[in-house]
Motif scaffolding. Structure first.
Motif, PDB file in Angstrom:
ATOM      1  N   HIS A 132     -15.908   0.165   8.544  1.00 49.96           N
ATOM      2  CA  HIS A 132     -17.175  -0.047   8.524  1.00 49.96           C
ATOM      3  C   HIS A 132     -17.885   0.073   7.336  1.00 49.96           C
ATOM      4  CE1 HIS A 132     -16.635   1.035  12.894  1.00 49.96           C
ATOM      5  NE2 HIS A 132     -15.764   1.768  12.550  1.00 49.96           N
ATOM      6  N   LEU A 133     -17.371   0.584   6.115  1.00 55.67           N
ATOM      7  CA  LEU A 133     -17.987   0.381   4.813  1.00 55.67           C
ATOM      8  C   LEU A 133     -17.556  -0.327   3.968  1.00 55.67           C
ATOM      9  CD1 LEU A 133     -18.130   4.369   4.448  1.00 55.67           C
ATOM     10  CD2 LEU A 133     -19.863   2.950   5.450  1.00 55.67           C
ATOM     11  N   GLY A 134     -16.140  -0.875   3.962  1.00 53.61           N
ATOM     12  CA  GLY A 134     -15.583  -1.877   3.160  1.00 53.61           C
ATOM     13  C   GLY A 134     -15.143  -0.975   1.988  1.00 53.61           C
ATOM     14  N   THR A 135     -14.276  -1.529   1.171  1.00 50.72           N
ATOM     15  CA  THR A 135     -13.462  -0.735   0.225  1.00 50.72           C
ATOM     16  C   THR A 135     -14.237   0.216  -0.848  1.00 50.72           C
ATOM     17  OG1 THR A 135     -11.572  -2.473   0.412  1.00 50.72           O
ATOM     18  CG2 THR A 135     -11.271  -0.739  -1.275  1.00 50.72           C
ATOM     19  N   GLU A 183     -10.541   7.665  -8.951  1.00 51.03           N
ATOM     20  CA  GLU A 183      -9.828   7.022  -7.833  1.00 51.03           C
ATOM     21  C   GLU A 183     -10.932   6.116  -7.283  1.00 51.03           C
ATOM     22  OE1 GLU A 183      -7.841   7.136  -3.430  1.00 51.03           O
ATOM     23  OE2 GLU A 183      -7.776   9.127  -4.458  1.00 51.03           O
ATOM     24  N   GLY A 184     -12.104   6.500  -6.683  1.00 52.33           N
ATOM     25  CA  GLY A 184     -13.183   5.868  -6.269  1.00 52.33           C
ATOM     26  C   GLY A 184     -13.725   4.786  -7.561  1.00 52.33           C
ATOM     27  N   VAL A 185     -13.697   5.089  -8.481  1.00 51.48           N
ATOM     28  CA  VAL A 185     -14.292   4.100  -9.484  1.00 51.48           C
ATOM     29  C   VAL A 185     -13.287   2.877  -9.665  1.00 51.48           C
ATOM     30  CG1 VAL A 185     -14.730   3.494 -12.065  1.00 51.48           C
ATOM     31  CG2 VAL A 185     -15.597   5.757 -10.693  1.00 51.48           C
ATOM     32  N   LEU A 186     -11.930   3.157  -9.656  1.00 47.49           N
ATOM     33  CA  LEU A 186     -10.956   2.014  -9.901  1.00 47.49           C
ATOM     34  C   LEU A 186     -10.801   1.478  -8.492  1.00 47.49           C
ATOM     35  CD1 LEU A 186      -8.188   4.042 -11.648  1.00 47.49           C
ATOM     36  CD2 LEU A 186      -9.812   2.359 -12.754  1.00 47.49           C
ATOM     37  N   THR A 187     -10.921   2.154  -7.375  1.00 49.63           N
ATOM     38  CA  THR A 187     -10.919   1.559  -6.045  1.00 49.63           C
ATOM     39  C   THR A 187     -12.067   0.184  -6.072  1.00 49.63           C
ATOM     40  OG1 THR A 187     -10.076   3.280  -4.899  1.00 49.63           O
ATOM     41  CG2 THR A 187     -11.407   1.651  -3.717  1.00 49.63           C
ATOM     42  N   ALA A 192       0.947  -1.400   0.100  1.00 49.76           N
ATOM     43  CA  ALA A 192      -0.099   0.246  -0.048  1.00 49.76           C
ATOM     44  C   ALA A 192       0.752   1.418  -0.013  1.00 49.76           C
ATOM     45  CB  ALA A 192      -0.955  -0.042   1.110  1.00 49.76           C
ATOM     46  N   ILE A 193       1.862   1.198   0.742  1.00 52.75           N
ATOM     47  CA  ILE A 193       3.050   2.410   0.922  1.00 52.75           C
ATOM     48  C   ILE A 193       3.534   2.748  -0.575  1.00 52.75           C
ATOM     49  CG2 ILE A 193       5.056   3.318   1.744  1.00 52.75           C
ATOM     50  CD1 ILE A 193       4.146   1.741   4.401  1.00 52.75           C
ATOM     51  N   ALA A 194       3.989   1.599  -1.305  1.00 52.57           N
ATOM     52  CA  ALA A 194       4.635   1.591  -2.530  1.00 52.57           C
ATOM     53  C   ALA A 194       3.684   2.280  -3.538  1.00 52.57           C
ATOM     54  CB  ALA A 194       5.517   0.168  -2.921  1.00 52.57           C
ATOM     55  N   ALA A 195       2.394   1.855  -3.587  1.00 51.31           N
ATOM     56  CA  ALA A 195       1.669   2.249  -4.496  1.00 51.31           C
ATOM     57  C   ALA A 195       0.935   3.682  -4.326  1.00 51.31           C
ATOM     58  CB  ALA A 195       0.244   1.194  -4.595  1.00 51.31           C
ATOM     59  N   GLY A 196       0.322   3.755  -2.985  1.00 53.52           N
ATOM     60  CA  GLY A 196      -0.093   5.126  -2.539  1.00 53.52           C
ATOM     61  C   GLY A 196       0.779   6.152  -2.014  1.00 53.52           C
ATOM     62  N   GLY A 197       1.865   5.608  -1.611  1.00 60.50           N
ATOM     63  CA  GLY A 197       2.730   6.611  -0.889  1.00 60.50           C
ATOM     64  C   GLY A 197       4.070   7.184  -1.739  1.00 60.50           C
ATOM     65  N   ASN A 256      -5.816   1.552  -1.651  1.00 59.60           N
ATOM     66  CA  ASN A 256      -7.148   1.549  -0.786  1.00 59.60           C
ATOM     67  C   ASN A 256      -7.723   0.124  -0.595  1.00 59.60           C
ATOM     68  OD1 ASN A 256      -7.321   4.338  -0.932  1.00 59.60           O
ATOM     69  ND2 ASN A 256      -8.480   4.434  -2.703  1.00 59.60           N
ATOM     70  N   ASN A 257      -7.185  -0.887  -1.559  1.00 58.26           N
ATOM     71  CA  ASN A 257      -7.593  -2.370  -1.582  1.00 58.26           C
ATOM     72  C   ASN A 257      -6.636  -2.960  -0.701  1.00 58.26           C
ATOM     73  OD1 ASN A 257     -10.048  -3.382  -3.312  1.00 58.26           O
ATOM     74  ND2 ASN A 257      -9.213  -1.575  -4.331  1.00 58.26           N
ATOM     75  N   LEU A 258      -5.328  -2.688  -0.596  1.00 60.32           N
ATOM     76  CA  LEU A 258      -4.260  -3.178   0.073  1.00 60.32           C
ATOM     77  C   LEU A 258      -4.525  -2.774   1.603  1.00 60.32           C
ATOM     78  CD1 LEU A 258      -1.213  -3.173  -2.134  1.00 60.32           C
ATOM     79  CD2 LEU A 258      -3.026  -5.056  -1.806  1.00 60.32           C
ATOM     80  N   THR A 259      -4.826  -1.538   1.654  1.00 63.29           N
ATOM     81  CA  THR A 259      -4.870  -0.910   2.992  1.00 63.29           C
ATOM     82  C   THR A 259      -6.103  -1.576   3.810  1.00 63.29           C
ATOM     83  OG1 THR A 259      -3.848   1.297   2.406  1.00 63.29           O
ATOM     84  CG2 THR A 259      -5.186   1.229   4.320  1.00 63.29           C
ATOM     85  N   ARG A 260      -7.136  -1.984   3.054  1.00 65.29           N
ATOM     86  CA  ARG A 260      -8.387  -2.642   3.870  1.00 65.29           C
ATOM     87  C   ARG A 260      -7.874  -4.071   4.447  1.00 65.29           C
ATOM     88  NH1 ARG A 260     -13.469  -5.511   0.928  1.00 65.29           N
ATOM     89  NH2 ARG A 260     -14.492  -6.224   3.045  1.00 65.29           N
ATOM     90  N   LYS A 261      -6.863  -4.453   4.058  1.00 63.89           N
ATOM     91  CA  LYS A 261      -6.240  -5.797   4.650  1.00 63.89           C
ATOM     92  C   LYS A 261      -5.613  -5.500   5.914  1.00 63.89           C
ATOM     93  CE  LYS A 261      -6.981  -8.737   1.190  1.00 63.89           C
ATOM     94  NZ  LYS A 261      -7.888 -10.167   1.593  1.00 63.89           N
ATOM     95  N   VAL A 262      -5.297  -4.339   6.330  1.00 63.69           N
ATOM     96  CA  VAL A 262      -4.515  -3.767   7.656  1.00 63.69           C
ATOM     97  C   VAL A 262      -5.388  -2.726   8.319  1.00 63.69           C
ATOM     98  CG1 VAL A 262      -2.229  -4.520   6.794  1.00 63.69           C
ATOM     99  CG2 VAL A 262      -3.232  -2.183   6.626  1.00 63.69           C
TER     100      VAL A 262
END
Length: 352
Positions: free
Chosen positions: A240-243, A112-116, A81-86, A173-179
């Motif tokens: 609480h909402l999911g990705t 971003e929201g659509v691709l997420t 997540a850090i590599a992709a988003g940071g 965003n999708n990887l961050t959901r895992k943590v």
């Protein structure tokens, strides 16, 4: 129900902070390289949140905050997540902003929201209802209209770079959901402390120099709010909402960016801009009004997070319990079948 609306508000607050940072980044690009801006944004985020974590612990020594520590098994998700988003995301955004109008850039960030949602749906099998799908179609159509230029042979390079940034953040965003069960401040702080120096190193390696102290301070404060606090709120909303749903609400971010950019650079947008705005607004409205309810079964689950004893947390304690809520400890969820309105949060990641 109140908890769900609270999560939606948190997601929208994250969107407002991130959206407002985009035109400010555009203004700062006049005096700094794209990598310098990205580096200072994330460094300000990491240092600011780090100071907040220290103050939090000093104010409540011995208190367990949020969640357990990040496990070794979760580290690959976090570093990905850090590599992709940071690293990749902000660098592509800053490069794209240097040749794309701020208002157009802000609306393109709706993608971003659509691709997420697409990645959550296709790769991670998260449920996406028909209204969310139709909302994605409307937002994509608006993005295409913003990128298209009469007589042009292709999509402008600046727009493509911003779309690339959106894809990087969608992966993030999708990887961050895992943590996301972990302490949101720690997650965002680590991202800032790693991504900031990496982007600064690239900036210095390509010949950039550090600007004046006032500019550095402005960039770091903008990063703390737009990239730091915003990410903390985003991670909380993910739980609480999911990705896909969090990404959908986060799509409101460009609307805040547009409003601020038009205040900084007053001009009357073109007709295509307003049509694209209307299409994206329609997509956001469809996302917001979506309601998901059906009978579902919770499989046995053991995890650790901050919780209250609601309908999903009816368990015994193997330690002296003084009825203090919310609290944090490892707990087991027993199988239960019921029906209520819900999102794919940490307790509703079931098949349909």
């Amino acid at each position: 129900m109140n908890a769900r609306f609270s999560a939606i508000f948190i997601a929208l607050a994250a969107a407002a902070l991130f959206g407002g940072a985009t035109p400010l980044a555009k203004a700062l690009l006049g005096s700094m390289s794209p990598f310098m801006v990205a580096g200072l944004f994330y460094l300000g985020s990491g240092l600011g949140l780090g100071a907040g974590i220290v103050l939090r612990r000093l104010r409540s020594p011995g208190t367990q905050h949020e969640h357990h520590g990040i496990s070794r098994a979760e580290l690959p998700w976090l570093f990905g997540a850090i590599a992709a988003g940071g690293v990749a995301g902000p660098a592509l955004l800053m490069l794209g902003l240097s040749s794309t109008p701020a208002a157009t850039s802000s609306l393109l960030l709706n993608l971003e929201g659509v691709l997420t949602a697409v990645i959550a749906w296709v790769v991670f099998r998260e449920n996406v209802d028909i209204q969310v799908f139709l909302g994605m179609v409307a937002i994509v159509a608006g993005g295409v209209m913003l990128s298209w230029q009469p007589g042009a042979t292709g999509i402008p390079a600046g727009a493509m770079l911003i779309i690339g940034a959106c894809l990087s953040w969608a992966i993030d965003n999708n990887l961050t959901r895992k943590v996301s069960n972990n302490d949101a401040m720690v997650i965002a702080c680590l991202k800032g402390l790693i991504a900031g120096p990496v982007n600064l190193a690239i900036a210095f390696a390509t010949g950039a120099s550090l600007p004046g102290a006032l500019t550095v301070g402005a960039a770091m404060l903008t990063g703390l709010a737009g990239y730091g606090v915003s990410l903390v709120l985003f991670v909380i909303a993910l739980r609480h909402l999911g990705t896909a749903r969090t990404g959908a609400y986060f799509s409101v971010a460009p609307l805040f960016g547009v409003a601020l950019s038009l205040l900084i650079w007053p001009e009357w947008p073109s007709l295509s801009f307003w049509i694209a705005t209307a299409m994206m607004a329609l997509g956001i409205w469809l996302h917001v009004r979506e309601r998901h309810e059906h009978q579902h079964t919770h499989e046995p689950l053991e995890h650790t997070h901050r919780h209250r004893h609601d309908e999903h947390h009816q368990h015994e304690h193997d330690f002296p319990y003084d009825s203090d809520e919310p609290h944090t400890h490892p707990h087991v969820h027993l199988p239960i079948t019921h029906s209520h309105a819900h999102f794919p949060d940490v307790h509703h990641r079931h098949q349909h």
